[in-house]
Enzyme design. Structure first.
Site, PDB file in Angstrom:
ATOM      1  N   SER A 157       0.882  -1.185   0.028  1.00 53.54           N
ATOM      2  CA  SER A 157       0.000   0.020   0.092  1.00 53.54           C
ATOM      3  C   SER A 157       0.894   1.289  -0.032  1.00 53.54           C
ATOM      4  CB  SER A 157      -0.794   0.084   1.359  1.00 53.54           C
ATOM      5  OG  SER A 157      -1.810   1.402   1.323  1.00 53.54           O
ATOM      6  N   TYR A 171      -2.185  -0.712  10.082  1.00 53.44           N
ATOM      7  CA  TYR A 171      -2.408  -1.229   8.421  1.00 53.44           C
ATOM      8  C   TYR A 171      -1.191  -0.601   8.024  1.00 53.44           C
ATOM      9  CZ  TYR A 171      -3.905  -1.126   3.985  1.00 53.44           C
ATOM     10  OH  TYR A 171      -3.998  -1.365   2.756  1.00 53.44           O
TER      11      TYR A 171
END
Length: 264
Positions: A157, A171
């Site tokens: 990501s 995350y």
């Protein structure tokens, strides 16, 4: 003549030449990016095993790709459960053969301030987003190494590159770990015909992003140079290239797909 390893297994390259489709395993394949990736790989002629903790969603996608489910396999698996992943790989191997392509896509987001993250929540997010990548790659990469061909693609990501907190600091930290783990496995497996790469999307039009709320999504789109969110099919096309024969000279790399948000 079929090429075999010392233990008699047919090599992936020989199997491919003989007309036997390669096998892909995609985690988090019941919706969003995972479903798009599974769809694209199936369109490319691969047999696809779809893992998702929501077994009904995985089955729906699998049946949509192949109503008879002869070339798809849906497995209700939570990637937090290493024993369940091991059993799933065994089922795929029994049905077809050990996966030639592994896509580690399953992820968990928990928006909120870094100051509010409980330690058990931190551990849970790390288990889903990072520990599962370690565990499942080790399960799938050994047969790939023995056969002399394999592809591992890890979904990272932009948050793991820039420390974004929209989806949770845990995350982002986990996705940063995925980038490093990708390089570690790439170096280990490169001499054996197995490539390992990461794909790092920014905001993509998925249910997980929609769950962040309309205001957050709109703000994200305004800050992207191309002025829109990415499409799951665009990420899937990149993954499909990395899973292909043509990507054999690409390993240990991180591929940005972020509409120009992060340029290097």
């Amino acid at each position: 003549m079929r090429e075999t390893t010392a233990d008699g297994a047919i090599t992936a390259t020989a199997a491919h030449r003989s007309g036997s489709p390669r096998v892909a395993l995609v985690t988090g394949a019941g919706r969003g990016l995972g479903a798009a990736i599974a769809t694209r790989l199936h369109q490319q002629g691969l047999r696809v095993a779809l893992l998702d903790r929501d077994g009904d969603s995985a089955t729906e996608v699998a049946r949509g790709l192949d109503p008879d489910m002869g070339t798809t396999l849906a497995l209700p698996v939570d990637v937090d459960d290493v024993a369940a992943m091991d059993a799933a790989v065994r089922k795929v191997t029994a049905a077809w053969r050990a996966p030639d392509v592994l896509v580690n896509n399953a992820a968990r987001t928990v928006p909120g301030s870094v100051w509010d993250i409980a330690l058990d929540e931190w551990d849970a997010v790390m288990a889903t987003n990072l520990r599962s990548v370690l565990a499942l790659t080790r399960l799938c990469a050994l047969p790939m190494r023995q056969r002399g061909w394999g592809r591992v693609i890890n979904l990272a990501s932009l948050a793991g590159q820039q420390g974004g907190t929209l989806a949770g600091a845990h995350y982002s930290a986990a996705k940063a770990g995925v980038l490093v783990l990708t390089k570690v496995f790439a170096r280990e497996l490169a001499p054996h015909g197995v490539t390992v790469n990461a794909v790092a999307p920014a905001s993509i039009e998925t249910p997980a992003v929609a769950e962040l709320g309309a205001t957050a999504v709109s703000e994200a789109a305004r800050n992207i140079p191309v002025k829109r969110l990415g499409r799951p099919t665009e990420v899937a096309a990149l993954v499909a290239y990395l899973a292909s024969e043509d990507a054999g000279y690409v390993t240990g790399a991180t591929f940005d797909i972020n509409g120009g948000t992060h340029m290097r």
